[in-house]
Design a protein around this motif. Structure first.
Motif, PDB file in Angstrom:
ATOM      1  N   LEU A 265       0.846  -1.187   0.000  1.00 13.82           N
ATOM      2  CA  LEU A 265       0.000   0.000   0.000  1.00 13.82           C
ATOM      3  C   LEU A 265       0.886   1.243   0.000  1.00 13.82           C
ATOM      4  N   ASP A 266       0.952   1.893  -1.148  1.00 14.11           N
ATOM      5  CA  ASP A 266       1.839   3.041  -1.358  1.00 14.11           C
ATOM      6  C   ASP A 266       1.095   4.325  -1.000  1.00 14.11           C
ATOM      7  N   ARG A 267       1.129   4.695   0.280  1.00 14.41           N
ATOM      8  CA  ARG A 267       0.411   5.896   0.743  1.00 14.41           C
ATOM      9  C   ARG A 267       1.185   7.183   0.444  1.00 14.41           C
ATOM     10  N   THR A 268       2.484   7.084   0.149  1.00 10.90           N
ATOM     11  CA  THR A 268       3.307   8.277  -0.083  1.00 10.90           C
ATOM     12  C   THR A 268       3.512   8.569  -1.559  1.00 10.90           C
ATOM     13  N   GLY A 269       3.123   7.648  -2.438  1.00 12.55           N
ATOM     14  CA  GLY A 269       3.243   7.878  -3.873  1.00 12.55           C
ATOM     15  C   GLY A 269       4.635   7.749  -4.444  1.00 12.55           C
ATOM     16  N   VAL A 270       5.539   7.039  -3.774  1.00  4.71           N
ATOM     17  CA  VAL A 270       6.907   6.907  -4.296  1.00  4.71           C
ATOM     18  C   VAL A 270       6.988   5.844  -5.392  1.00  4.71           C
ATOM     19  N   GLY A 271       5.997   4.963  -5.480  1.00  4.67           N
ATOM     20  CA  GLY A 271       6.029   3.946  -6.524  1.00  4.67           C
ATOM     21  C   GLY A 271       6.801   2.708  -6.116  1.00  4.67           C
ATOM     22  N   GLY A 272       7.026   1.848  -7.079  1.00  2.78           N
ATOM     23  CA  GLY A 272       7.621   0.545  -6.806  1.00  2.78           C
ATOM     24  C   GLY A 272       9.071   0.408  -7.158  1.00  2.78           C
ATOM     25  N   ARG A 273       9.820   1.500  -7.239  1.00  2.13           N
ATOM     26  CA  ARG A 273      11.247   1.389  -7.572  1.00  2.13           C
ATOM     27  C   ARG A 273      12.044   0.711  -6.467  1.00  2.13           C
ATOM     28  N   MET A 274      11.556   0.792  -5.224  1.00  5.92           N
ATOM     29  CA  MET A 274      12.214   0.192  -4.067  1.00  5.92           C
ATOM     30  C   MET A 274      13.656   0.690  -3.920  1.00  5.92           C
ATOM     31  N   LEU A 275      13.833   1.990  -4.017  1.00  2.35           N
ATOM     32  CA  LEU A 275      15.153   2.599  -3.885  1.00  2.35           C
ATOM     33  C   LEU A 275      15.498   2.785  -2.413  1.00  2.35           C
ATOM     34  N   PRO A 276      16.795   3.003  -2.088  1.00  3.59           N
ATOM     35  CA  PRO A 276      17.169   3.257  -0.692  1.00  3.59           C
ATOM     36  C   PRO A 276      16.394   4.442  -0.117  1.00  3.59           C
ATOM     37  N   GLY A 277      15.816   4.235   1.057  1.00  5.74           N
ATOM     38  CA  GLY A 277      15.017   5.261   1.696  1.00  5.74           C
ATOM     39  C   GLY A 277      13.541   5.180   1.403  1.00  5.74           C
ATOM     40  N   ASP A 278      13.143   4.384   0.399  1.00  3.10           N
ATOM     41  CA  ASP A 278      11.716   4.225   0.102  1.00  3.10           C
ATOM     42  C   ASP A 278      11.044   3.410   1.203  1.00  3.10           C
ATOM     43  N   PRO A 279       9.734   3.566   1.378  1.00  2.00           N
ATOM     44  CA  PRO A 279       9.056   2.921   2.528  1.00  2.00           C
ATOM     45  C   PRO A 279       9.205   1.407   2.578  1.00  2.00           C
ATOM     46  N   PHE A 280       9.223   0.740   1.418  1.00  2.64           N
ATOM     47  CA  PHE A 280       9.213  -0.725   1.417  1.00  2.64           C
ATOM     48  C   PHE A 280      10.548  -1.323   0.978  1.00  2.64           C
ATOM     49  N   ARG A 281      11.616  -0.554   1.071  1.00  2.00           N
ATOM     50  CA  ARG A 281      12.911  -1.063   0.645  1.00  2.00           C
ATOM     51  C   ARG A 281      13.346  -2.259   1.509  1.00  2.00           C
ATOM     52  N   ASP A 282      13.190  -2.158   2.833  1.00  2.00           N
ATOM     53  CA  ASP A 282      13.596  -3.258   3.711  1.00  2.00           C
ATOM     54  C   ASP A 282      12.802  -4.522   3.418  1.00  2.00           C
ATOM     55  N   GLN A 283      11.509  -4.376   3.214  1.00  2.00           N
ATOM     56  CA  GLN A 283      10.680  -5.542   2.933  1.00  2.00           C
ATOM     57  C   GLN A 283      11.050  -6.184   1.601  1.00  2.00           C
ATOM     58  N   TRP A 284      11.387  -5.360   0.624  1.00  2.00           N
ATOM     59  CA  TRP A 284      11.762  -5.929  -0.673  1.00  2.00           C
ATOM     60  C   TRP A 284      13.116  -6.629  -0.597  1.00  2.00           C
ATOM     61  N   ASP A 285      14.062  -6.072   0.133  1.00  2.00           N
ATOM     62  CA  ASP A 285      15.336  -6.765   0.344  1.00  2.00           C
ATOM     63  C   ASP A 285      15.115  -8.113   1.026  1.00  2.00           C
ATOM     64  N   ALA A 286      14.247  -8.123   2.032  1.00  2.00           N
ATOM     65  CA  ALA A 286      13.952  -9.371   2.735  1.00  2.00           C
ATOM     66  C   ALA A 286      13.328 -10.387   1.797  1.00  2.00           C
ATOM     67  N   LEU A 287      12.440  -9.918   0.909  1.00  2.00           N
ATOM     68  CA  LEU A 287      11.812 -10.824  -0.046  1.00  2.00           C
ATOM     69  C   LEU A 287      12.848 -11.406  -0.999  1.00  2.00           C
ATOM     70  N   ARG A 288      13.807 -10.601  -1.429  1.00  2.00           N
ATOM     71  CA  ARG A 288      14.877 -11.120  -2.294  1.00  2.00           C
ATOM     72  C   ARG A 288      15.648 -12.233  -1.583  1.00  2.00           C
ATOM     73  N   TYR A 289      16.082 -11.964  -0.358  1.00  2.00           N
ATOM     74  CA  TYR A 289      16.850 -12.975   0.371  1.00  2.00           C
ATOM     75  C   TYR A 289      16.040 -14.252   0.567  1.00  2.00           C
ATOM     76  N   ALA A 290      14.757 -14.099   0.915  1.00  2.00           N
ATOM     77  CA  ALA A 290      13.920 -15.277   1.121  1.00  2.00           C
ATOM     78  C   ALA A 290      13.793 -16.091  -0.163  1.00  2.00           C
ATOM     79  N   GLN A 291      13.609 -15.406  -1.281  1.00  2.00           N
ATOM     80  CA  GLN A 291      13.501 -16.112  -2.562  1.00  2.00           C
ATOM     81  C   GLN A 291      14.795 -16.854  -2.890  1.00  2.00           C
ATOM     82  N   VAL A 292      15.928 -16.222  -2.616  1.00  2.00           N
ATOM     83  CA  VAL A 292      17.214 -16.849  -2.934  1.00  2.00           C
ATOM     84  C   VAL A 292      17.435 -18.096  -2.090  1.00  2.00           C
ATOM     85  N   PHE A 293      17.259 -17.993  -0.784  1.00  2.00           N
ATOM     86  CA  PHE A 293      17.512 -19.152   0.079  1.00  2.00           C
ATOM     87  C   PHE A 293      16.528 -20.281  -0.206  1.00  2.00           C
TER      88      PHE A 293
END
Length: 476
Positions: A265-293
């Protein structure tokens, strides 16, 4: 209502890192990757299609990540970043639709038409993560049934696009890049092929294990409620009295990453780039690691099952030796993946680690993958011990046969030598003077016919063979 769709797909590729290469010689390891960057840039210029008239040209890029030697001290420098110095992936690639004309040229329908960026990351254990970000409009009209059908169609097209793009990226860009790196590493110090060339598993290279679909939308937009409820309708969380959609729409949750269809849920309008400092960057990094393992261990688990089955049916010595090498290599690779997750967890940002653990827990990673792989590693150890014992038994039998042959020939040779000596003593007066005894044994032996000596030697040898077979059967 315009929303964004972010696709993530783990893809099997023909790349394994040599275990421990970065630990044995960290400076040499980093120097190898740093020296390859100019050659990689030149290769990309040759691989990319030419610019299209009237359109801005954006060249593809691949950045090699492991170009600095790691240190073992002062890892915890900040509290808001990863403490680990070097990323898990060895390279990051960035592409755009014009770099894959076979998939995107002339396409005007979602989700291909709205693709913003394509990226891929290569990991040590034969896995590449493909990511695609695209703008989509799931609204065919105001009717709820139409929206549901449109979302289902979008999901099906996203999966198909992810599979096709994965094959094209591997075939057009990653495979030539890996050939370049292998040419530079002729001694196999840094990277090795995942399987031999004649292995049937080579047909899996370039194929995605699965394709995840993440919607990024503003909950304040009209129709967001209906999109949210339909997109995650199949997600069930045990022991949760409220549905995930209700918790998202009520503000209890900002995102849901559980099974294939994800929602942010993008309440700030930053979009899905998942850049450093974006609201969901940590969650997306976690999803990458989970997918890899999960993906890497899943492939090891499947291959271990197959090779264990082959080892049980193997009969020839050559097959057993080949299977022994495969079992040893795969069990070690599985142990490395499990250890890497434990090591990485020490240095991850706390928010990333908590999210990664929650994702893997929901996927039943421990019970469905980690424990079965550990069990299969124990089975591999037992099977390797059985193969070693069988080889030792064969070696012992070969040694016994050699000693048996020596014993048989020694009996015959000794009998003939004693007979010849006895006859020489009785017929040569010059030798007889040294025989001061009064025994007639030598005379008796000298008087026996040669046939009798041979028959007696053969019977004694046969008796030894029978005794050998008796005790051999008793031991086995």
């Amino acid at each position: 209502m315009m929303i964004q769709l972010r696709i993530l797909a783990p893809v099997t590729v023909d790349y394994y890192a040599v275990p421990g290469a970065s630990l044995r010689d960290p400076h040499g390891y980093a120097r190898f990757w740093a020296e390859q960057q100019p050659a990689v840039d030149e290769l990309l210029r040759a691989l990319a299609p030419g610019p299209v008239a009237g359109q801005p040209w954006r060249p593809p890029s691949v950045v090699l990540e492991h170009t600095r030697a790691t240190r073992s001290l002062n890892l915890y420098r900040t509290i808001d970043d990863h403490a680990i110095e070097r990323t898990m992936h060895v390279l990051t690639g960035a592409l755009y639709p014009e770099h894959l004309p076979g998939e995107f040229s002339g396409v005007t329908s979602d989700p291909q038409a709205g693709v913003i960026e394509i990226s891929f990351r290569l990991y040590d254990h034969g896995l590449m993560l493909l990511e695609i970000l695209t703008d989509v409009d799931p609204r065919p009209g105001e009717h709820t049934d139409g929206l549901a059908n449109r979302l289902d169609e979008l999901q099906a097209r996203a999966v198909a696009m992810g599979e096709r793009v994965a094959r094209e990226v591997v075939a057009q860009y990653l495979d030539p890049l890996l050939r370049l790196l292998r040419t530079a590493d002729r001694d196999d110090r840094i990277l090795v092929p995942a399987t031999p060339e004649d292995d049937p598993l080579t047909a899996e290279f370039g194929e995605p294990l699965w394709v995840t679909r993440s919607l990024i939308l503003d909950p304040a937009e009209p129709g967001a409620d209906a999109v949210t409820r339909h997109w995650i309708k199949d997600v069930v969380i045990a022991d949760d009295v409220r549905s995930p959609a209700d918790r998202l729409l009520d503000g209890d949750l900002e995102h849901l990453v559980r099974w294939l269809n994800y929602l942010f849920l993008d309440r700030t309008g930053v979009g899905g780039r998942m850049l450093p400092g974006d609201p969901f960057r940590d969650q997306w990094d976690a999803l990458r690691y989970a997918q890899v393992f999960y993906g890497a261990l899943d492939r090891i688990d499947s291959r271990l099952s197959k090779i264990l089955a082959d080892s049980a049916a193997a009969g020839s010595r050559w097959e057993l030796e080949q299977l022994k090498g495969n079992l040893l290599g795969l069990s070690q690779r599985a142990e490395l993946i499990i250890m890497e997750r434990q090591d990485l967890s020490k240095y991850l940002k706390r928010a990333v680690r908590a999210e990664m653990d929650a994702i893997l827990e929901f996927w039943d990673y421990e019970s469905l993958l980690a424990q079965p792989v550990r069990f299969k590693i124990e089975v591999c150890d037992r099977r390797l011990a059985e193969l070693a014992a069988r080889r030792t038994t064969r070696s012992a039998m070969f040694t016994d046969l050699i000693l048996l042959g020596i014993g048989v020939t020694s009996i015959l040779g000794t009998a003939l030598a004693v007979t010849e000596f006895g006859r020489s003593m009785t017929s040569d007066p010059g030798m007889a003077v040294y025989d001061l005894g009064r025994s007639s044994i030598m005379g008796w032996i000298a008087g026996q016919p040669a046939d009798a000596i041979l028959i007696t030697s053969g019977m004694v040898s046969l008796l030894l063979v029978i005794m050998y077979l008796f005790f051999r059967r008793d031991r086995t």
